[in-house]
Motif scaffolding. Sequence first.
Motif, mmCIF file in Angstrom:
data_model
loop_
_atom_site.group_PDB
_atom_site.id
_atom_site.type_symbol
_atom_site.label_atom_id
_atom_site.label_comp_id
_atom_site.label_asym_id
_atom_site.label_seq_id
_atom_site.Cartn_x
_atom_site.Cartn_y
_atom_site.Cartn_z
ATOM 1 N N UNK A 188 0.879 -1.170 0.000
ATOM 2 C CA UNK A 188 0.000 0.000 0.000
ATOM 3 C C UNK A 188 0.915 1.217 0.000
ATOM 4 N N UNK A 189 0.333 2.375 -0.315
ATOM 5 C CA UNK A 189 1.133 3.586 -0.436
ATOM 6 C C UNK A 189 0.494 4.704 0.375
ATOM 7 N N UNK A 190 1.292 5.265 1.286
ATOM 8 C CA UNK A 190 0.794 6.412 2.044
ATOM 9 C C UNK A 190 1.292 7.698 1.383
ATOM 10 N N UNK A 191 0.369 8.605 1.037
ATOM 11 C CA UNK A 191 0.786 9.831 0.347
ATOM 12 C C UNK A 191 1.570 10.764 1.257
ATOM 13 N N UNK B 212 8.260 -1.481 -5.910
ATOM 14 C CA UNK B 212 8.566 -0.927 -7.232
ATOM 15 C C UNK B 212 7.566 -1.423 -8.278
ATOM 16 N N UNK B 213 7.233 -2.709 -8.243
ATOM 17 C CA UNK B 213 6.239 -3.246 -9.185
ATOM 18 C C UNK B 213 4.899 -2.539 -9.009
ATOM 19 N N UNK B 214 4.481 -2.363 -7.767
ATOM 20 C CA UNK B 214 3.183 -1.732 -7.509
ATOM 21 C C UNK B 214 3.213 -0.234 -7.790
ATOM 22 N N UNK B 215 4.361 0.393 -7.561
ATOM 23 C CA UNK B 215 4.479 1.817 -7.893
ATOM 24 C C UNK B 215 4.351 2.020 -9.400
ATOM 25 N N UNK C 112 4.599 11.720 -11.691
ATOM 26 C CA UNK C 112 5.768 12.553 -11.397
ATOM 27 C C UNK C 112 6.175 12.527 -9.927
ATOM 28 N N UNK C 113 5.418 11.818 -9.108
ATOM 29 C CA UNK C 113 5.699 11.818 -7.676
ATOM 30 C C UNK C 113 6.871 10.886 -7.356
ATOM 31 N N UNK C 114 7.447 11.122 -6.166
ATOM 32 C CA UNK C 114 8.510 10.252 -5.670
ATOM 33 C C UNK C 114 7.915 8.974 -5.078
ATOM 34 N N UNK C 115 8.733 7.920 -5.080
ATOM 35 C CA UNK C 115 8.466 6.741 -4.272
ATOM 36 C C UNK C 115 9.459 6.748 -3.116
#
Length: 425
Positions: free
Chosen positions: A39-42, A95-98, A105-108
């Motif tokens: 999951x990704x937290x903004x 990385x796969x999910x990103x 244009x956002x950072x991971x």
Amino acid sequence: MTIAQQERTAVGPHGFELSVTSGFERYSVHHGELTLTSVFQPIFSLSHMRAVGYEGLLRAHDALDRPVSPLDVFGQAARLGEVLQVDRLAQALHLENFKVLGAEREWLFLNVHPGALTDPYHSAALLANLRRLDISPRRIVLEVLEQRAEDIERLADAVRQFRERGFLIALDDFGAGHSNVERIWQLNPDIVKLDRVMLSHAAHRADMAAILPGLVALLHEAGKLVLIEGVETEHEAQMALACNADFVQGFFFGRPNPGVADSVQAAQCIGELTDRHRIQTEARERQNAARLAPYVRAFERAAERLSAGEALDEVCWNFLALDHAARCFLLDANGRQSGSNVVLRADRAAHETRFLPLADAQGANWLRRPYFRAAIAAPERVHVTRPYLSINEAMPCVTLSVVTRIGGETCVLCGDIDWLDEERI
């Protein structure tokens, strides 16, 4: 039904399985009896009022689809000596999910164990995954996890090499454990993430609340962007805004999610927060102006009497008679104090005995002080400093200052006011 069984559509590298969960495509992978996914937290810029990055977070479920804490996943890996292997697997999974996230244009923000940076095999695997997925290193912020590094020089060298490849470096959990000011000088990160515990303390303690803006300012002066994590309440969000943090992360702004943040909702949330901050700031400034008004009037009158030839210890009585006036003193044109501090109340003199070595200020040089520099730069008016720590008693104070003429010589009259929180007065 486990995560990996939900509407499977493809099988990717490393055994990753692409599925659709809650309308979002994402990869998952089996590790022992666990199914792992991302999951990704903004992470939001308060100035841009939008998400500028996403932190990849691991989620795990057992064979019965029960959630398993990431701490337990890595704890078990540590017991088995597999921390770096699980760390590398989590990186590849994020990385796969990103790549399928839809962020253009956002950072991971990618958490990395220090060993994953210093070990050539693990670092090569990270670079290979980026090339395969066609993700530029400039879109990756490597978060150096808060852990004791056995060889800090080796870690610093590895961090430098990754930065030269285009990666950004973040120091995670600053203020907790081994992440301290020395670690900043050693690793030279681009971004410093303040640990949630610092924000929590600041939300409940006035002394910590006063320290936080200064800490952010110090990091800015060192050339570091500042991210405050763990922002969960409106009060904490206001504190992050007030201390001039660059980025924020936490449940108040956005929870971890398989998909991207709602840009409209984010802009509205941060916009409303900023408006409330402006209103509160303006109200506080009006309150402070009203609080200072009687001191400024008495101080102006003292300066007039002083320039008319009256003695310093005679002209300051009206000012010093006010409840929280501390002392008056006079500086020459070079910032050197002429005579001793003028103190009215006996209780003030008794209190200052704890700081007896500092009591005699005659001849002290206050050239560096903002109140002296401001008065000399603009001699036509009374100046009021921001609250600062008085060297006389180690208490918060503000200082009034104004240029006056005595016998044809330029002097600066100064007056200190104790500046405690209103509720403590």
